[in-house]
Design an enzyme around this catalytic site. Structure first.
Site, short mmCIF file in Angstrom:
data_model
loop_
_atom_site.label_atom_id
_atom_site.label_comp_id
_atom_site.label_asym_id
_atom_site.label_seq_id
_atom_site.Cartn_x
_atom_site.Cartn_y
_atom_site.Cartn_z
N CYS A 213 0.81 -1.18 0.11
CA CYS A 213 -0.05 0.11 -0.26
C CYS A 213 0.68 1.19 0.04
O CYS A 213 2.24 1.41 0.32
CB CYS A 213 -0.90 -0.05 1.19
SG CYS A 213 -1.73 -1.58 1.67
N ARG B 247 4.35 0.80 -6.37
CA ARG B 247 4.49 -0.26 -5.27
C ARG B 247 3.45 -1.45 -5.70
O ARG B 247 3.43 -2.31 -4.71
CB ARG B 247 4.28 0.62 -3.85
CG ARG B 247 5.13 1.61 -3.66
CD ARG B 247 4.72 2.28 -2.58
NE ARG B 247 4.80 1.51 -1.28
CZ ARG B 247 5.45 1.75 -0.20
NH1 ARG B 247 6.58 2.34 -0.44
NH2 ARG B 247 5.36 0.79 0.86
N TRP C 29 -3.07 -2.25 -1.41
CA TRP C 29 -3.06 -3.68 -2.03
C TRP C 29 -3.70 -4.88 -1.03
O TRP C 29 -2.92 -5.05 0.14
CB TRP C 29 -1.34 -3.93 -1.76
CG TRP C 29 -0.56 -5.03 -2.51
CD1 TRP C 29 -0.62 -5.30 -3.85
CD2 TRP C 29 -0.30 -6.28 -1.88
NE1 TRP C 29 -0.03 -6.57 -4.15
CE2 TRP C 29 0.16 -7.08 -2.96
CE3 TRP C 29 -0.21 -6.63 -0.68
CZ2 TRP C 29 0.62 -8.20 -2.90
CZ3 TRP C 29 0.40 -8.01 -0.54
CH2 TRP C 29 0.72 -8.67 -1.52
N ASN D 283 -1.17 1.28 6.29
CA ASN D 283 -0.40 0.24 5.74
C ASN D 283 0.06 -0.62 6.82
O ASN D 283 0.47 -0.12 8.00
CB ASN D 283 1.18 1.10 5.06
CG ASN D 283 0.53 1.68 3.83
OD1 ASN D 283 -0.37 1.73 3.51
ND2 ASN D 283 1.74 2.04 3.22
N GLY D 284 0.13 -1.97 6.37
CA GLY D 284 0.65 -2.95 7.35
C GLY D 284 -0.29 -3.97 7.76
O GLY D 284 -1.44 -3.98 6.94
N GLU E 90 19.39 -14.99 -10.60
CA GLU E 90 18.80 -13.73 -10.91
C GLU E 90 18.13 -13.65 -12.13
O GLU E 90 16.93 -13.26 -12.40
CB GLU E 90 19.89 -12.75 -10.62
CG GLU E 90 19.39 -11.32 -10.76
CD GLU E 90 18.39 -10.72 -10.00
OE1 GLU E 90 18.02 -11.46 -9.07
OE2 GLU E 90 17.68 -9.63 -10.22
N LYS F 190 14.07 -12.68 -12.97
CA LYS F 190 13.83 -11.68 -13.70
C LYS F 190 12.82 -12.05 -14.89
O LYS F 190 11.95 -11.47 -15.11
CB LYS F 190 15.14 -11.05 -14.37
CG LYS F 190 16.08 -10.06 -13.86
CD LYS F 190 15.57 -8.80 -13.24
CE LYS F 190 14.69 -8.83 -11.82
NZ LYS F 190 15.10 -8.56 -10.87
N GLU G 109 9.14 -13.27 -13.18
CA GLU G 109 8.51 -12.20 -12.20
C GLU G 109 7.87 -11.26 -13.34
O GLU G 109 6.61 -10.62 -12.96
CB GLU G 109 9.30 -11.62 -11.34
CG GLU G 109 10.31 -10.48 -11.86
CD GLU G 109 11.08 -9.81 -10.70
OE1 GLU G 109 10.43 -9.65 -9.73
OE2 GLU G 109 12.36 -9.67 -10.90
N HIS H 286 19.67 -34.89 -11.39
CA HIS H 286 19.19 -35.54 -10.11
C HIS H 286 17.65 -35.47 -10.14
O HIS H 286 16.86 -35.21 -9.11
CB HIS H 286 19.84 -34.91 -8.99
CG HIS H 286 21.41 -35.43 -8.98
ND1 HIS H 286 21.86 -36.24 -8.60
CD2 HIS H 286 22.32 -34.61 -9.14
CE1 HIS H 286 23.09 -36.56 -8.63
NE2 HIS H 286 23.48 -35.18 -9.13
N LYS I 139 6.62 -3.51 -4.81
CA LYS I 139 8.28 -3.09 -4.73
C LYS I 139 8.72 -3.11 -3.47
O LYS I 139 9.90 -4.13 -3.37
CB LYS I 139 8.05 -1.61 -5.13
CG LYS I 139 9.56 -1.08 -5.23
CD LYS I 139 10.39 -1.81 -6.14
CE LYS I 139 11.87 -1.28 -6.46
NZ LYS I 139 12.55 -2.33 -7.22
C1 F6R Z 1 12.96 -8.79 -7.56
C2 F6R Z 1 13.07 -8.13 -6.60
C3 F6R Z 1 12.62 -8.59 -5.38
C4 F6R Z 1 13.72 -8.10 -4.09
C5 F6R Z 1 13.03 -8.34 -2.60
C6 F6R Z 1 13.94 -7.76 -1.74
O1 F6R Z 1 13.13 -8.37 -8.87
O2 F6R Z 1 12.94 -6.98 -6.71
O3 F6R Z 1 13.05 -10.09 -5.17
O4 F6R Z 1 14.77 -8.01 -4.41
O5 F6R Z 1 11.85 -8.27 -2.51
O6 F6R Z 1 13.61 -6.41 -1.74
P1 F6R Z 1 14.55 -5.47 -1.04
O7 F6R Z 1 16.26 -5.56 -1.65
O8 F6R Z 1 13.97 -4.01 -0.92
O9 F6R Z 1 14.98 -5.91 0.43
#
Ligand code: F6R
Length: 612
Positions: free
Chosen positions: A2, A27, A76, A102-103, A485, A489, A492, A508, A607
């Site tokens: 949120c 976000r 959210w 928020n929370g 990674e 990428k 997601e 395996h 985010k």
């Molecule tokens: C993927 C991504 C997430 C963040 C994860 C940790 O692209 O961005 O996997 O890396 O949510 O977020 P932070 O770095 O803000 O703790």
């Protein structure tokens, strides 16, 4: 997660709130709402399900909601489906209290039952409505004002919250309370702002005051006054944020993600330079003096998602060049595992946002155990940055796209710098090796630019494979970390199923998934492991896989095995993740574009993950 924005000042609040909320769209949210107050008239609330444009339409871009004091929210959904009823702001029955939150309030069910016994009715399924009515209950029961009612509520609720509240009896004032959910207060002459994230207020002020856990504040045109749970005033200084408001805008790019991919060379250069003093790495400014570095027995890296993948890559680098034992842990597992930590060890938490709930909790756990903590963080003043013993700030600037790019590579660079310094101080490398590693690091920006210049090939390839059902990434050592990674990428933002495998593990079990035409991406930047991974690539090719090879210039023999090969410039093998990840960021991006997805705001994701 949120988003929150609040404003009190001499301007019309609604347009400022709408603009602020639009800066928080990244976000992730499913509904939005505003509550605005004109002098001592009744608060007006407007809510809408779906995009912010719906709310803008309903309020004629904010013009139809008159008043200089207001709060706004993008929701959210956690408790209760996305709907106009469940959207914030929420209001107590007679309008005494209006708030956004928020929370998560963990004991909301128990509190709801208590309030129902006191004749409160509930119109939504949210935990926020419960907290609003609990404030209303204490406010009316004790009749000693907003701060007291908030403090009593804070003592009673369990969970996390950033609460922004308007009281009918106090026009021209906004009250806030915080525990474990990000919130900052922006200040300017005769104006006060509150937001869950910096970009929301960057266009108006860069002077902020950080509200700490279990604190409250009263905002008015006279400024912000902070209180602790006992109701005592807490003196605070304001800090200046260097981020430029333009940095949080697209600047001609179609998506933030591509803009942020392009920003990596500069972000990396800035991050390297920030750690150098007279051309040498200097960690003293962040509290890591040489005698401390010498004394550390081992390192535990704790993080989530991509930041965890940085940890996996960093583990290889630390162990290889600094010869210090490192283990890497997912924050969400670490905190519930009763971990055994060495009292002379160091815990490194990595987080772009500095607000990830699990990483923050892991940091607190380590601190409670008396272990030294170092945070690699991007957002200045974030909870993790404020609570860790030492902080290494990455200088990536605001990262808006949900999928991290420059956040990830600057975190990698920060961990390389720490590893090189540990190696030198602990006598594992000589001056020549030290200079060599540092000069290699400095070549990253130019080499990344070169990879980006060649993006058309990746675009072409992505368009060809965008309908793939499954994609597998395989590699060994640091290449495995890159695969983790690259795979994240891709999945997601494109929603194509993908998995990363240590190349030797495929046999395996997972190899049974390989069918005719399955795309397998072999990452082979580690010279010593080259042949071993190529053998694994051949194993899948002989079972029908279509192979993409990702390697360094010079390894042209890759084309004998792979159907399509992508080259990145050569660099010392320890740092190859920082280059090889770029084509994989581009791959994820172009897959997502080709599939018509919302690149910057992938479904179901937020985010900054401020709930467990
Ligand atoms: C993927 C991504 C997430 C963040 C994860 C940790 O692209 O961005 O996997 O890396 O949510 O977020 P932070 O770095 O803000 O703790």
């Amino acid at each position: 997660m949120c988003g929150i924005v609040g404003y009190i000042g001499d301007k019309q609040a609604a347009p400022i709130l709408l603009e602020g909320l639009s800066k928080l769209e990244y976000r992730g949210y499913d509904s939005a709402g505003l509550a605005v107050r004109d002098g001592d008239k009744k608060v007006k609330v407007v809510k809408s399900k779906g995009r912010l444009s719906g709310l803008a339409e309903k309020t004629n871009d904010g013009k139809s909601l008159k008043g200089n004091c207001g709060i706004g929210h993008t929701r959210w959904a956690t408790h209760g489906e996305p709907s106009e009823t469940n959207a914030h702001p929420h209001v107590a029955d007679d309008g005494t209290v209006t708030a956004v939150h928020n929370g998560i309030i963990e004991n909301y069910q128990e509190l709801k039952e208590k309030l129902q016994r006191h004749d409160y009715n509930f119109y939504s399924q949210t935990d926020t409505e419960v907290v609003v009515k609990l404030i209303d209950y204490y406010y009316k029961k004790y009749q000693v004002g907003p701060i007291d009612a908030l403090a009593k509520t804070m003592v009673r609720v369990r969970g996390s919250y950033a609460l922004v509240v308007m009281f009918a009896d106090y026009p021209g004032e906004i009250y806030v309370a915080r525990k474990d959910s990000p919130m900052i207060i922006g200040v300017k002459d005769k104006e006060c702002f509150v937001a869950s994230d910096v970009p929301a207020i960057l266009n108006y002020t860069r002077d902020v005051i950080y509200i700490d856990n279990l604190e409250m504040a009263r905002l008015s045109t006279d400024g912000a006054v902070f209180y602790n749970l006992d109701g005592d005033v807490v003196p605070k200084e304001s800090s200046h944020i260097d981020w430029d408001a333009k940095a949080a805008e697209k600047g001609g790019f179609e998506h933030f993600m591509m803009k942020e991919i392009y920003e990596q060379p500069k972000a990396i250069e800035d991050t390297i330079n920030s750690a150098l003093n007279d051309g040498k790495i200097d960690l003293e400014a962040m509290g890591l003096k040489d005698d401390i570095i010498k004394d550390i027995s081992d390192i535990t890296i704790v993080a989530c998602g991509s930041a965890y993948h940085v940890g996996v890559a960093a583990q290889y680098v630390f162990e290889d060049i600094a010869r210090i034992p490192v283990r890497v842990e997912l924050a969400s597992e670490f905190r519930y595992r009763n971990p055994i930590l060495n009292e002379k060890g160091m815990v490194i938490v990595i987080s772009q946002s500095g607000e990830t709930a699990d990483t923050l909790a892991a940091l607190r756990e380590a601190k409670e155990m008396g272990i030294r903590t170092l945070a690699i963080v991007n957002v200045v003043g974030s909870s993790i940055a404020r609570e860790a013993d030492n902080v290494f700030y990455t200088l990536a600037g605001p990262e808006i796209s949900v999928a991290t790019t420059k956040g990830y590579t600057t975190q990698l660079v920060a961990s390389y710098l720490i590893a090189i310094q540990f190696a030198k101080v602990r006598g594992k490398i000589d001056d020549k090796q030290y200079d060599y590693y540092l000069s290699e690091l400095k070549t990253l920006p130019e080499k990344i630019n070169k990879i980006i210049d060649d993006k058309d090939r990746i675009q072409w390839f992505s368009a060809k494979f965008a309908n793939a059902k499954d994609v597998f990434f395989i590699g060994r050592g640091i290449d495995y970390a890159i695969c983790l990674e690259g795979s994240l990428k891709l999945k997601e933002i494109s929603y194509v199923h993908s998995e990363a495998y240590a190349a030797g593990e495929l046999k395996h079990g997972t190899i049974s998934l390989i069918e005719d035409g399955t795309l397998v991406i072999g990452v082979i930047t580690q010279p010593e492991l080259y042949e071993k991974t190529v053998s694994n690539m051949l194993e899948v090719k002989s079972r029908g896989a279509y192979l993409m090879g990702l390697t360094s210039y010079g390894h042209y023999e890759t084309e004998d095995t792979a159907n399509f090969t992508v080259y990145v410039p050569k660099i010392d093998e320890h740092f190859s993740a920082c280059l090889a990840v770029i084509p994989l960021q581009l791959l994820g991006y172009y897959f997502s574009v080709a599939r018509g997805n919302d690149v910057d705001k992938p479904r179901n994701l937020a985010k900054s993950v401020t709930v467990e």
